[in-house]
Design a protein around this motif. Structure first.
Motif, mmCIF file in Angstrom:
data_model
loop_
_atom_site.group_PDB
_atom_site.id
_atom_site.type_symbol
_atom_site.label_atom_id
_atom_site.label_comp_id
_atom_site.label_asym_id
_atom_site.label_seq_id
_atom_site.Cartn_x
_atom_site.Cartn_y
_atom_site.Cartn_z
ATOM 1 N N ALA A 277 -23.594 -1.895 -19.582
ATOM 2 C CA ALA A 277 -22.787 -0.836 -20.186
ATOM 3 C C ALA A 277 -21.317 -0.949 -19.805
ATOM 4 N N ARG A 278 -20.996 -1.756 -18.805
ATOM 5 C CA ARG A 278 -19.601 -1.889 -18.354
ATOM 6 C C ARG A 278 -18.929 -3.149 -18.891
ATOM 7 N N ALA A 279 -19.654 -3.963 -19.639
ATOM 8 C CA ALA A 279 -19.107 -5.249 -20.086
ATOM 9 C C ALA A 279 -17.914 -5.034 -21.007
ATOM 10 N N ALA A 280 -16.759 -5.485 -20.576
ATOM 11 C CA ALA A 280 -15.542 -5.335 -21.369
ATOM 12 C C ALA A 280 -15.337 -6.564 -22.243
ATOM 13 N N GLY A 281 -14.856 -6.332 -23.432
ATOM 14 C CA GLY A 281 -14.579 -7.422 -24.352
ATOM 15 C C GLY A 281 -13.097 -7.698 -24.432
ATOM 16 N N ARG A 282 -12.643 -7.963 -25.642
ATOM 17 C CA ARG A 282 -11.237 -8.274 -25.859
ATOM 18 C C ARG A 282 -10.358 -7.113 -25.418
ATOM 19 N N LEU A 303 -24.257 5.786 -22.730
ATOM 20 C CA LEU A 303 -23.615 4.727 -21.955
ATOM 21 C C LEU A 303 -23.325 5.185 -20.533
ATOM 22 N N LEU A 304 -22.885 6.431 -20.395
ATOM 23 C CA LEU A 304 -22.588 6.959 -19.063
ATOM 24 C C LEU A 304 -23.843 7.037 -18.199
ATOM 25 N N ARG A 305 -24.971 7.381 -18.815
ATOM 26 C CA ARG A 305 -26.229 7.428 -18.060
ATOM 27 C C ARG A 305 -26.626 6.038 -17.569
ATOM 28 N N TYR A 306 -26.223 5.006 -18.303
ATOM 29 C CA TYR A 306 -26.569 3.639 -17.919
ATOM 30 C C TYR A 306 -25.460 2.962 -17.104
ATOM 31 N N GLY A 307 -24.550 3.741 -16.581
ATOM 32 C CA GLY A 307 -23.593 3.192 -15.630
ATOM 33 C C GLY A 307 -22.194 2.951 -16.131
#
Length: 453
Positions: A277-282, A303-307
């Motif tokens: 859930a934290r994976a940042a892209g471009r 998303l917040l529940r998953y970190g």
């Protein structure tokens, strides 16, 4: 007679060009045969030359194929050469003319194959006849093969027919996409199942974009497609050429309340399969940034529940809260208070007072944001932005906010903020675990009451 001394018509020029291609092919064939005889070796498949396909603009051929008239198709396509002809269509499209300074209708020619036309429209009987006459299953006339066209239109029976006769499940378009990439509507789920059963590669990335079928399905909110690909080993960690994961694609594609629900279901599948859930892209844009920018409160809470982290800025320095404030202006037909409450419950800081003007015309959202302060800040930054008719409709709320500017808040409110500060980013989970009455729990989670006290 030279072309310069006689006004050839376009059809005559076309016939001459086709005849020239045919003669050149015959010359190459004879040269290859002569070379083979001189070496006293039998003809091999590599020595055979492919006969150039003829092009056709005949309206009768077009009508037979596009209408699916089986009798006419059987009459017109009686051998391999006819089944593999190139069908040309001309349509007028608007194009900007820089010389004339306005839009003009410009003819555009498109090439395709008879089999592609039949399969795209679901004419199974016509497609079967063309295949039996020798139509090339994987020919990419115009950039796509027949299997691409059938999948793009979710023509299940035609997809099954093509695969049964040996069409390649991983045939690529000129852009490098597979038929699985073109299963982009809910009705194409059965087509995707057939492709996977026939050996389609679920993690095959497309051309320059490097998108996988999972990226495509997630971006369109196709939950069942996502589940199917995950069952067949789709990798949730693969990234596009822009560094986007499938979860990024799902959150970026969610636009509008109805779309948010579909994409939320697809995102849940990805998260349950281990997506980050934290994976940042471009530009360091996370899935949470995308969800907030699209005003999807339920998706953001998931998303917040998953970190996912509510306070992390992107490359431009904008937090998810900043994106949510912008979404209020871009997509007003939703409930921004749900999104704001979720962000605040998971550790987002109160917005800067000057940013309150963005939600001045959303009293419920404004109430949630004002209740994140120990003292109501000056209203000069937002009160002038309220529409007169809205002020009249919600006068009780706006008046209560004005009366509390720079005034001490109730002890109950201050206690609420103290508990929330103690729980920090675990406020939402902590409130549900504490032995509190439902009304008190809702109050702790910034329940909207219609006034500021």
């Amino acid at each position: 007679m030279a072309r310069e001394t006689f006004p050839f018509t376009s059809s005559t020029l076309r016939s001459l060009r086709l005849q020239q291609e045919w003669l050149e092919w015959e010359d190459r064939r004879r040269a290859a045969a002569q070379q083979c005889r001189s070496r006293r070796c039998p003809s091999s498949p590599r020595a055979r030359l492919t006969r150039p396909h003829r092009s056709c603009r005949d309206p009768a051929v077009h009508h037979a194929l596009f209408s699916g008239n089986l009798q006419q198709v059987q009459a017109l396509f009686q051998d391999e050469e006819a089944a593999n002809m190139i069908v040309e269509t001309v349509s007028n499209q608007l194009a900007w003319s820089a010389e004339q300074g306005f839009w003009v209708l410009t003819p555009k020619t498109k090439q395709t194959a008879p089999l592609a036309i039949a399969t795209a429209r679901g004419y199974t009987d016509c497609a079967r006849h063309l295949i039996r006459q020798g139509a090339e299953l994987d020919a990419r006339v115009g950039g796509r093969a027949a299997l691409h066209e059938a999948c793009a239109r979710a023509q299940f029976d035609c997809v099954r027919l093509l695969l049964t006769f040996g069409a390649k499940a991983n045939v690529l378009t000129e852009e490098g996409t597979t038929p699985l990439h073109l299963c982009t509507i809910p009705e194409s789920l059965q087509c995707a199942k057939l492709l996977l059963e026939a050996g389609a590669t679920v993690n095959l990335a497309a051309g320059e974009s490097q998108e996988t079928p999972l990226h495509v399905a997630a971006a369109r909110g196709l939950e069942q497609h996502v589940a199917l690909y995950l069952e067949h080993g789709a990798d949730v960690g693969l990234r596009t050429s822009q560094g986007e994961t499938a979860l990024n694609a799902a959150c970026a594609g969610a636009e509008g309340p109805g779309s948010c629900r579909r994409h939320q279901a697809a995102a849940r599948r990805l998260l349950e399969a281990g997506a980050d859930a934290r994976a940042a892209g471009r530009k360091r844009h996370t899935p949470l940034h995308n969800a907030c920018a699209n005003g999807c409160g339920g998706l953001a809470e998931l998303l917040l529940r998953y970190g996912a982290r509510a306070e992390v800025p992107n490359g431009a320095g904008h937090t998810p809260m900043d994106c949510a404030l912008q979404a209020v202006q871009d997509a007003p037909n939703w409930e921004p208070e749900v999104l704001f409450a979720a962000l605040l419950d998971y550790g987002a800081q109160p917005v800067r007072p000057e940013m309150l003007k963005h939600c001045a015309n959303f009293p419920r959202a404004l109430e949630v944001l004002l209740n994140a302060y120990p003292c109501v800040p000056s209203c000069e930054t937002w009160v002038e932005a309220v529409l007169p008719e809205l002020w009249k409709e919600h006068e009780a709320f706006y008046s209560s906010a004005l009366c509390m500017v720079n005034q001490p808040r109730q002890l109950q409110h201050l206690a609420r903020l103290a508990v929330r500060a103690r729980l920090g980013s675990r406020c939402r989970q902590g409130a549900t675990r504490l032995p509190l009455p439902p009304l008190l729990r809702d109050y702790l989670l910034l329940r909207v009451e219609g006034c500021i006290q």
